[in-house]
Design a protein around this motif. Structure first.
Motif, PDB file in Angstrom:
ATOM      1  N   ASP A   1      85.915 -39.322 -63.328  1.00 22.41           N
ATOM      2  CA  ASP A   1      85.402 -40.659 -63.607  1.00 22.41           C
ATOM      3  C   ASP A   1      86.534 -41.642 -63.361  1.00 22.41           C
ATOM      4  O   ASP A   1      87.361 -41.893 -64.246  1.00 22.41           O
ATOM      5  CB  ASP A   1      84.904 -40.756 -65.053  1.00 22.41           C
ATOM      6  CG  ASP A   1      84.276 -42.108 -65.375  1.00 22.41           C
ATOM      7  OD1 ASP A   1      84.536 -43.077 -64.630  1.00 22.41           O
ATOM      8  OD2 ASP A   1      83.548 -42.207 -66.378  1.00 22.41           O
ATOM      9  N   PRO A   2      86.602 -42.225 -62.150  1.00 22.71           N
ATOM     10  CA  PRO A   2      87.742 -43.086 -61.818  1.00 22.71           C
ATOM     11  C   PRO A   2      87.821 -44.351 -62.656  1.00 22.71           C
ATOM     12  O   PRO A   2      88.914 -44.874 -62.864  1.00 22.71           O
ATOM     13  CB  PRO A   2      87.514 -43.412 -60.339  1.00 22.71           C
ATOM     14  CG  PRO A   2      86.058 -43.201 -60.113  1.00 22.71           C
ATOM     15  CD  PRO A   2      85.655 -42.091 -61.031  1.00 22.71           C
ATOM     16  N   TRP A   3      86.699 -44.852 -63.162  1.00 24.24           N
ATOM     17  CA  TRP A   3      86.733 -46.065 -63.984  1.00 24.24           C
ATOM     18  C   TRP A   3      87.347 -45.752 -65.340  1.00 24.24           C
ATOM     19  O   TRP A   3      88.221 -46.483 -65.827  1.00 24.24           O
ATOM     20  CB  TRP A   3      85.329 -46.620 -64.127  1.00 24.24           C
ATOM     21  CG  TRP A   3      85.206 -48.017 -64.680  1.00 24.24           C
ATOM     22  CD1 TRP A   3      84.357 -48.434 -65.663  1.00 24.24           C
ATOM     23  CD2 TRP A   3      85.916 -49.204 -64.274  1.00 24.24           C
ATOM     24  NE1 TRP A   3      84.489 -49.794 -65.887  1.00 24.24           N
ATOM     25  CE2 TRP A   3      85.442 -50.300 -65.051  1.00 24.24           C
ATOM     26  CE3 TRP A   3      86.915 -49.447 -63.324  1.00 24.24           C
ATOM     27  CZ2 TRP A   3      85.921 -51.594 -64.916  1.00 24.24           C
ATOM     28  CZ3 TRP A   3      87.397 -50.743 -63.189  1.00 24.24           C
ATOM     29  CH2 TRP A   3      86.906 -51.799 -63.977  1.00 24.24           C
ATOM     30  N   ALA A   4      86.920 -44.669 -65.930  1.00 23.63           N
ATOM     31  CA  ALA A   4      87.477 -44.286 -67.230  1.00 23.63           C
ATOM     32  C   ALA A   4      88.949 -43.923 -67.115  1.00 23.63           C
ATOM     33  O   ALA A   4      89.758 -44.261 -67.995  1.00 23.63           O
ATOM     34  CB  ALA A   4      86.688 -43.116 -67.813  1.00 23.63           C
ATOM     35  N   SER A   5      89.321 -43.262 -66.042  1.00 22.94           N
ATOM     36  CA  SER A   5      90.711 -42.819 -65.908  1.00 22.94           C
ATOM     37  C   SER A   5      91.662 -43.973 -65.601  1.00 22.94           C
ATOM     38  O   SER A   5      92.839 -43.925 -65.971  1.00 22.94           O
ATOM     39  CB  SER A   5      90.820 -41.749 -64.812  1.00 22.94           C
ATOM     40  OG  SER A   5      90.452 -42.270 -63.548  1.00 22.94           O
ATOM     41  N   GLU A   6      91.165 -45.026 -64.931  1.00 22.04           N
ATOM     42  CA  GLU A   6      92.017 -46.176 -64.606  1.00 22.04           C
ATOM     43  C   GLU A   6      92.064 -47.209 -65.729  1.00 22.04           C
ATOM     44  O   GLU A   6      92.959 -48.051 -65.761  1.00 22.04           O
ATOM     45  CB  GLU A   6      91.513 -46.854 -63.320  1.00 22.04           C
ATOM     46  CG  GLU A   6      91.713 -46.055 -62.047  1.00 22.04           C
ATOM     47  CD  GLU A   6      93.180 -45.849 -61.712  1.00 22.04           C
ATOM     48  OE1 GLU A   6      93.978 -46.777 -61.943  1.00 22.04           O
ATOM     49  OE2 GLU A   6      93.526 -44.755 -61.227  1.00 22.04           O
ATOM     50  N   MET A   7      91.109 -47.150 -66.657  1.00 20.82           N
ATOM     51  CA  MET A   7      91.015 -48.163 -67.700  1.00 20.82           C
ATOM     52  C   MET A   7      92.094 -47.958 -68.762  1.00 20.82           C
ATOM     53  O   MET A   7      92.205 -46.885 -69.345  1.00 20.82           O
ATOM     54  CB  MET A   7      89.634 -48.106 -68.361  1.00 20.82           C
ATOM     55  CG  MET A   7      89.350 -49.269 -69.306  1.00 20.82           C
ATOM     56  SD  MET A   7      89.226 -50.875 -68.465  1.00 20.82           S
ATOM     57  CE  MET A   7      87.756 -50.600 -67.454  1.00 20.82           C
ATOM     58  N   PRO A   8      92.913 -48.982 -69.036  1.00 21.76           N
ATOM     59  CA  PRO A   8      93.899 -48.860 -70.122  1.00 21.76           C
ATOM     60  C   PRO A   8      93.202 -48.735 -71.476  1.00 21.76           C
ATOM     61  O   PRO A   8      91.983 -48.913 -71.589  1.00 21.76           O
ATOM     62  CB  PRO A   8      94.688 -50.175 -70.033  1.00 21.76           C
ATOM     63  CG  PRO A   8      94.346 -50.765 -68.703  1.00 21.76           C
ATOM     64  CD  PRO A   8      92.974 -50.283 -68.372  1.00 21.76           C
ATOM     65  N   LYS A   9      93.981 -48.458 -72.495  1.00 21.06           N
ATOM     66  CA  LYS A   9      93.432 -48.400 -73.845  1.00 21.06           C
ATOM     67  C   LYS A   9      93.090 -49.813 -74.329  1.00 21.06           C
ATOM     68  O   LYS A   9      93.688 -50.793 -73.867  1.00 21.06           O
ATOM     69  CB  LYS A   9      94.440 -47.750 -74.798  1.00 21.06           C
ATOM     70  CG  LYS A   9      94.677 -46.274 -74.522  1.00 21.06           C
ATOM     71  CD  LYS A   9      95.662 -45.685 -75.518  1.00 21.06           C
ATOM     72  CE  LYS A   9      95.888 -44.205 -75.242  1.00 21.06           C
ATOM     73  NZ  LYS A   9      96.850 -43.611 -76.214  1.00 21.06           N
ATOM     74  N   PRO A  10      92.135 -49.934 -75.246  1.00 14.50           N
ATOM     75  CA  PRO A  10      91.791 -51.266 -75.776  1.00 14.50           C
ATOM     76  C   PRO A  10      93.017 -51.980 -76.345  1.00 14.50           C
ATOM     77  O   PRO A  10      93.879 -51.354 -76.966  1.00 14.50           O
ATOM     78  CB  PRO A  10      90.773 -50.940 -76.866  1.00 14.50           C
ATOM     79  CG  PRO A  10      90.133 -49.664 -76.418  1.00 14.50           C
ATOM     80  CD  PRO A  10      91.251 -48.879 -75.777  1.00 14.50           C
ATOM     81  N   GLN A  11      93.070 -53.281 -76.124  1.00 15.86           N
ATOM     82  CA  GLN A  11      94.252 -54.064 -76.477  1.00 15.86           C
ATOM     83  C   GLN A  11      93.882 -55.247 -77.360  1.00 15.86           C
ATOM     84  O   GLN A  11      92.761 -55.753 -77.308  1.00 15.86           O
ATOM     85  CB  GLN A  11      94.905 -54.602 -75.191  1.00 15.86           C
ATOM     86  CG  GLN A  11      95.355 -53.523 -74.232  1.00 15.86           C
ATOM     87  CD  GLN A  11      95.277 -53.986 -72.783  1.00 15.86           C
ATOM     88  OE1 GLN A  11      95.829 -55.020 -72.426  1.00 15.86           O
ATOM     89  NE2 GLN A  11      94.596 -53.223 -71.942  1.00 15.86           N
TER      90      GLN A  11
END
Length: 318
Positions: free
Chosen positions: A273-283
């Protein structure tokens, strides 16, 4: 059922019909695509009031918010009060494969989820929509503008993921910790756009009125509150049916929107899942961005007043 079959309890009809002129794809291709990417696409749709763009055979495209009366009882839904129309709208919630297939069979091509989860009032992401000037060769300008946004975010100690819009631009998504309300996120988005514009004003602009952009990339900071944005992996009603697709920042210079279509995108997932893997942690949303953004006029309101002023000036000079 012409070209029909059943999948996960959903009767699929007219599968061999072309989606639209210049699509180069049939309704079967659409349904097969949605099914192939469902493990990546459903997480970005789940529990979000969903608007879809449908294109029925022989008709113009239209955006559907309210679920039709014939919607099966098993389709999840939520009611949202629409202030503009002063009525309650029943949105679908695309939470499972069966519902996604049903939407596909309804010729729902584009998927535009709300920026907030059903029943919640805090946006889950800060979003910047980068719209290049007219012309097929300007995607590279949008990429360069995305890097300005990335630099502006980094200056505030924040980071995001990037995807093609599926049209001609790119979207930057910054995941938030859920502690900032819609007004604060909207203000911060305006500030990010303003800071990115200041880095390179020859490339990017925050000018909402099209005639004021002068060939620059528009940093659209209006994707907040009740707005929607095409979801990651959503197809678009464009020739060849491109899709909005996640791209690692380091690869952004080497892609074009046409690289990602309903025909090619499933094979690019590689089982992940490239979107999940590229998404940083919530900030946490930077307070400095909020404070700066509150000093910047809301673009649509400012443009409305400016449009009226210009119309009056034209009348007086004629």
């Amino acid at each position: 059922m012409a070209g029909g079959e059943e999948r996960d309890g959903v009767a699929l009809t007219n599968l061999d019909q072309e989606l639209f002129e210049d699509a180069g794809a049939t309704k079967r291709d659409l349904v097969d695509y949605l099914d192939a990417v469902r493990e990546c696409m459903l997480p970005v749709l789940r529990d979000r009031p969903l608007s879809v763009i449908r294109l029925l055979r022989g008709q113009d495209r239209f955006m559907q918010k309210n679920l039709p009366k014939y919607t099966p009882d098993w389709v999840p839904r939520t009611k949202v009060w629409a202030e503009a129309s002063h009525r309650e709208v029943t949105y679908g919630l695309c939470n499972d494969r069966r519902t996604l297939l049903w939407f596909g069979n309804q010729r729902a091509i584009e998927y535009h989820p709300a920026l907030m989860l059903a029943g919640e009032h805090t946006p889950t992401h800060l979003i910047m929509d980068l719209d290049p000037p007219e012309g097929t060769s300007h995607f590279a300008l949008a990429v360069q503008a995305a890097k300005l946004v990335r630099e502006a975010l980094a200056g505030a100690g924040m980071s995001g993921a990037v995807k093609t819009s599926g049209s001609k631009g790119v979207h930057v998504f910054v995941p938030l910790d859920g502690k900032s309300d819609a007004e604060e996120v909207a203000a911060a988005t305006r500030a990010v756009a303003a800071r990115a514009e200041r880095i390179d004003p020859k490339l990017a602009t925050t000018a909402f009125i099209r005639e004021d952009r002068h060939g620059k990339v528009f940093l659209d900071a209006t994707r907040s509150g009740g707005a929607t944005v095409a979801a990651a992996f959503s197809p678009r009603v464009r020739p060849g049916v491109p899709v909005s697709f996640p791209v690692p920042w380091d690869d952004l210079d080497n892609v074009t929107p046409a690289d990602f279509t309903i025909h090619t995108a499933p094979g690019l997932l590689g089982g992940g899942d490239p979107w999940a893997s590229e998404m940083p942690k919530p900030q946490k949303l930077d307070q400095g961005l909020i404070d700066e953004g509150r000093t910047i006029p809301v673009a649509r309101v400012q443009a409305m007043h400016e449009g009226k002023r210009r119309a009056k000036a034209r009348r007086e000079s004629s």
